[in-house]
Design a protein around this motif. Structure first.
Motif, PDB file in Angstrom:
ATOM      1  N   MET A   1       0.851  -1.044   0.077  1.00  0.00           N
ATOM      2  CA  MET A   1       0.115  -0.080   0.034  1.00  0.00           C
ATOM      3  C   MET A   1       0.953   1.346  -0.069  1.00  0.00           C
ATOM      4  O   MET A   1       0.423   2.253  -0.734  1.00  0.00           O
ATOM      5  CB  MET A   1      -1.107  -0.105   1.213  1.00  0.00           C
ATOM      6  N   THR A   2       2.088   1.184   0.646  1.00  0.00           N
ATOM      7  CA  THR A   2       2.831   2.616   0.813  1.00  0.00           C
ATOM      8  C   THR A   2       3.354   2.651  -0.885  1.00  0.00           C
ATOM      9  O   THR A   2       3.516   3.775  -1.106  1.00  0.00           O
ATOM     10  CB  THR A   2       4.075   2.104   1.757  1.00  0.00           C
ATOM     11  N   ALA A   3       3.889   1.597  -1.314  1.00  0.00           N
ATOM     12  CA  ALA A   3       4.337   1.815  -2.676  1.00  0.00           C
ATOM     13  C   ALA A   3       3.184   2.303  -3.738  1.00  0.00           C
ATOM     14  O   ALA A   3       3.490   2.796  -4.646  1.00  0.00           O
ATOM     15  CB  ALA A   3       5.204   0.503  -3.262  1.00  0.00           C
ATOM     16  N   TRP A   4       2.213   1.531  -3.586  1.00  0.00           N
ATOM     17  CA  TRP A   4       1.214   1.688  -4.586  1.00  0.00           C
ATOM     18  C   TRP A   4       0.732   3.473  -4.529  1.00  0.00           C
ATOM     19  O   TRP A   4       0.390   3.771  -5.646  1.00  0.00           O
ATOM     20  CB  TRP A   4      -0.236   0.854  -4.316  1.00  0.00           C
ATOM     21  N   GLY A   5       0.513   3.777  -3.499  1.00  0.00           N
ATOM     22  CA  GLY A   5       0.041   5.302  -3.368  1.00  0.00           C
ATOM     23  C   GLY A   5       1.136   6.343  -3.280  1.00  0.00           C
ATOM     24  O   GLY A   5       0.772   7.420  -3.144  1.00  0.00           O
ATOM     25  N   GLU A   6       2.527   6.160  -3.226  1.00  0.00           N
ATOM     26  CA  GLU A   6       3.528   7.052  -2.992  1.00  0.00           C
ATOM     27  C   GLU A   6       3.438   8.090  -4.178  1.00  0.00           C
ATOM     28  O   GLU A   6       3.277   7.611  -5.476  1.00  0.00           O
ATOM     29  CB  GLU A   6       4.862   6.247  -2.735  1.00  0.00           C
ATOM     30  N   VAL A   7       3.855   9.350  -4.140  1.00  0.00           N
ATOM     31  CA  VAL A   7       3.601  10.376  -5.051  1.00  0.00           C
ATOM     32  C   VAL A   7       4.942  10.896  -5.144  1.00  0.00           C
ATOM     33  O   VAL A   7       5.548  11.319  -6.309  1.00  0.00           O
ATOM     34  CB  VAL A   7       2.493  11.233  -4.681  1.00  0.00           C
ATOM     35  N   LEU A   8       5.505  11.317  -3.843  1.00  0.00           N
ATOM     36  CA  LEU A   8       6.813  12.427  -3.949  1.00  0.00           C
ATOM     37  C   LEU A   8       8.002  11.606  -4.717  1.00  0.00           C
ATOM     38  O   LEU A   8       8.315  12.437  -5.644  1.00  0.00           O
ATOM     39  CB  LEU A   8       7.145  12.620  -2.664  1.00  0.00           C
ATOM     40  N   PHE A   9       8.348  10.503  -4.396  1.00  0.00           N
ATOM     41  CA  PHE A   9       9.398   9.834  -4.972  1.00  0.00           C
ATOM     42  C   PHE A   9       9.323   9.477  -6.462  1.00  0.00           C
ATOM     43  O   PHE A   9      10.040   9.620  -7.346  1.00  0.00           O
ATOM     44  CB  PHE A   9       9.975   8.863  -4.290  1.00  0.00           C
ATOM     45  N   ALA A  10       8.095   8.876  -6.653  1.00  0.00           N
ATOM     46  CA  ALA A  10       7.548   8.606  -8.157  1.00  0.00           C
ATOM     47  C   ALA A  10       7.527   9.757  -9.048  1.00  0.00           C
ATOM     48  O   ALA A  10       7.790   9.531 -10.046  1.00  0.00           O
ATOM     49  CB  ALA A  10       6.246   8.006  -8.010  1.00  0.00           C
ATOM     50  N   SER A  11       7.103  10.944  -8.590  1.00  0.00           N
ATOM     51  CA  SER A  11       7.200  12.159  -9.475  1.00  0.00           C
ATOM     52  C   SER A  11       8.605  12.640  -9.603  1.00  0.00           C
ATOM     53  O   SER A  11       8.668  13.254 -10.646  1.00  0.00           O
ATOM     54  CB  SER A  11       6.347  13.393  -8.822  1.00  0.00           C
ATOM     55  N   VAL A  12       9.851  12.140  -9.010  1.00  0.00           N
ATOM     56  CA  VAL A  12      10.985  12.585  -9.302  1.00  0.00           C
ATOM     57  C   VAL A  12      11.771  11.720 -10.145  1.00  0.00           C
ATOM     58  O   VAL A  12      12.613  11.854 -10.682  1.00  0.00           O
ATOM     59  CB  VAL A  12      11.502  13.472  -8.084  1.00  0.00           C
ATOM     60  N   MET A  13      11.641  10.461  -9.599  1.00  0.00           N
ATOM     61  CA  MET A  13      12.342   9.509  -9.797  1.00  0.00           C
ATOM     62  C   MET A  13      11.916   8.554 -11.009  1.00  0.00           C
ATOM     63  O   MET A  13      12.522   7.460 -11.422  1.00  0.00           O
ATOM     64  CB  MET A  13      12.646   8.270  -8.695  1.00  0.00           C
ATOM     65  N   THR A  14      10.868   8.990 -11.713  1.00  0.00           N
ATOM     66  CA  THR A  14      10.376   8.427 -12.975  1.00  0.00           C
ATOM     67  C   THR A  14      10.736   9.165 -14.102  1.00  0.00           C
ATOM     68  O   THR A  14      10.459  10.350 -13.915  1.00  0.00           O
ATOM     69  CB  THR A  14       9.098   7.931 -12.769  1.00  0.00           C
ATOM     70  N   ASN A  15      10.072   8.604 -15.417  1.00  0.00           N
ATOM     71  CA  ASN A  15      10.117   9.487 -16.592  1.00  0.00           C
ATOM     72  C   ASN A  15       8.802   8.814 -17.294  1.00  0.00           C
ATOM     73  O   ASN A  15       7.870   8.215 -16.855  1.00  0.00           O
ATOM     74  CB  ASN A  15      11.385   9.209 -17.530  1.00  0.00           C
ATOM     75  N   ARG A  16       8.623   9.238 -18.531  1.00  0.00           N
ATOM     76  CA  ARG A  16       7.321   8.962 -19.248  1.00  0.00           C
ATOM     77  C   ARG A  16       7.105   7.582 -19.471  1.00  0.00           C
ATOM     78  O   ARG A  16       6.063   7.014 -19.371  1.00  0.00           O
ATOM     79  CB  ARG A  16       7.359   9.468 -20.607  1.00  0.00           C
ATOM     80  N   THR A  17       8.140   6.813 -19.515  1.00  0.00           N
ATOM     81  CA  THR A  17       7.943   5.075 -19.634  1.00  0.00           C
ATOM     82  C   THR A  17       7.794   4.397 -18.506  1.00  0.00           C
ATOM     83  O   THR A  17       7.215   3.265 -18.296  1.00  0.00           O
ATOM     84  CB  THR A  17       9.047   4.601 -20.355  1.00  0.00           C
ATOM     85  N   THR A  18       8.275   5.074 -17.486  1.00  0.00           N
ATOM     86  CA  THR A  18       8.249   4.283 -15.981  1.00  0.00           C
ATOM     87  C   THR A  18       7.345   4.917 -15.094  1.00  0.00           C
ATOM     88  O   THR A  18       7.353   4.728 -13.671  1.00  0.00           O
ATOM     89  CB  THR A  18       9.395   4.066 -15.192  1.00  0.00           C
TER      90      THR A  18
END
Length: 280
Positions: A210-227
């Motif tokens: 659940m923590t990984a599924w709803g996480e926003v902060l790191f996902a918004s910085v550590m990902t690009n269009r494909t990931t």
């Protein structure tokens, strides 16, 4: 056994009814908005749609690549959960069953990581990933693997701490009996302790997922269009000219189904796992 007074029973019913209405009101608004045309959502608020339509549930897959985001979130969340639980089981068993130099320092260090906000680790992790990529050629920044490692930094300490308490509640006599039968530490852990600790392990797994599924902060910085993951991809329904609120609500309901379904299926294990370590 004394029967509670009637006034208490009625007060409890009223309180629970109001609490249920408070919790379900946002869900009702989301469901109602997801069944409205966009013009109705942008107009005066109504609890129920004047015109029912399932078009938002069809359009959510084409307005943004929601299926790709869904796959990314599923891969990252499941991988982070498996890695977190696997490492936490071995670490927690060592802390619970063995006395070694630095044990208290390790426990305090694990707990202290939960005191700091996640944004404090954002810039250091970003710099580490970029520099490692430049030095080794392994692209951690913008990759699923990098995001999985990022999620381990804050799900793993809590998982270890939680499983230590649960393993402490399992009698050591089981380990001693297994040793008498010729089981080594690894076999004792896998054949005896892990089956007995199933509710705690499931509780840790649910938390990590659940923590990984709803996480926003790191996902918004550590990902690009494909990931990009779902939590970040939902922002794609807001364009420079408009916000597709009905599709946002529909997509939010769709992406919450796996988490809600998993929570309902594992609820009894989750409750048992969260409370068992409190009583020895």
């Amino acid at each position: 056994m004394l029967k509670p007074p009637t006034s208490f029973l009625w007060a409890r019913r009223v309180f629970l009814t109001l609490l249920t209405a408070f919790v379900l009101a946002p869900v009702l608004v989301m469901l109602s908005s997801s069944l409205k045309p966009l013009r109705d959502v942008q107009g005066p608020f109504r609890w129920f749609p004047s015109e029912l339509t399932l078009r938002p549930y069809v359009d959510i897959w084409t307005t943004v690549p929601l299926a790709d985001y869904f796959v990314n979130s599923l891969i990252v969340s499941l991988s982070a959960t498996v890695c977190s639980v696997a490492i936490a089981v071995f670490a927690a068993y060592g802390v619970s069953r063995y006395r070694f130099r630095g044990r208290k320092l390790f426990t305090v260090t694990v707990l202290s990581t939960q005191m700091f906000p996640g944004i404090l680790f954002l810039l250091p992790l970003f710099l580490i990933f970029v520099n490692l990529g430049n030095a080794t050629g392994v692209a951690l920044y913008g990759s699923r693997g990098g995001l999985i490692l990022t999620y381990l930094t804050f799900s793993l300490p809590f998982s270890i701490w939680m499983l230590v308490g649960y393993f402490d509640s399992i009698p050591r006599d089981l380990d001693e009996a297994a040793a008498v039968d010729g089981c080594g530490p690894l076999r004792t852990l896998l054949r005896i302790v892990v089956p007995a600790a199933t509710p705690g392990i499931i509780a840790v797994s649910v938390y990590a997922f659940m923590t990984a599924w709803g996480e926003v902060l790191f996902a918004s910085v550590m990902t690009n269009r494909t990931t990009r993951t779902l939590s970040v991809g939902l922002q794609g329904y807001a364009t420079q000219t408009d916000v597709y609120w009905n599709q946002v609500m529909a997509a939010s309901l769709v992406v919450s189904v796996p988490v809600v379904a998993g929570f309902l299926l594992l609820q009894r294990y989750l409750v048992a796992g969260l409370t068992a370590g409190a009583v020895k």
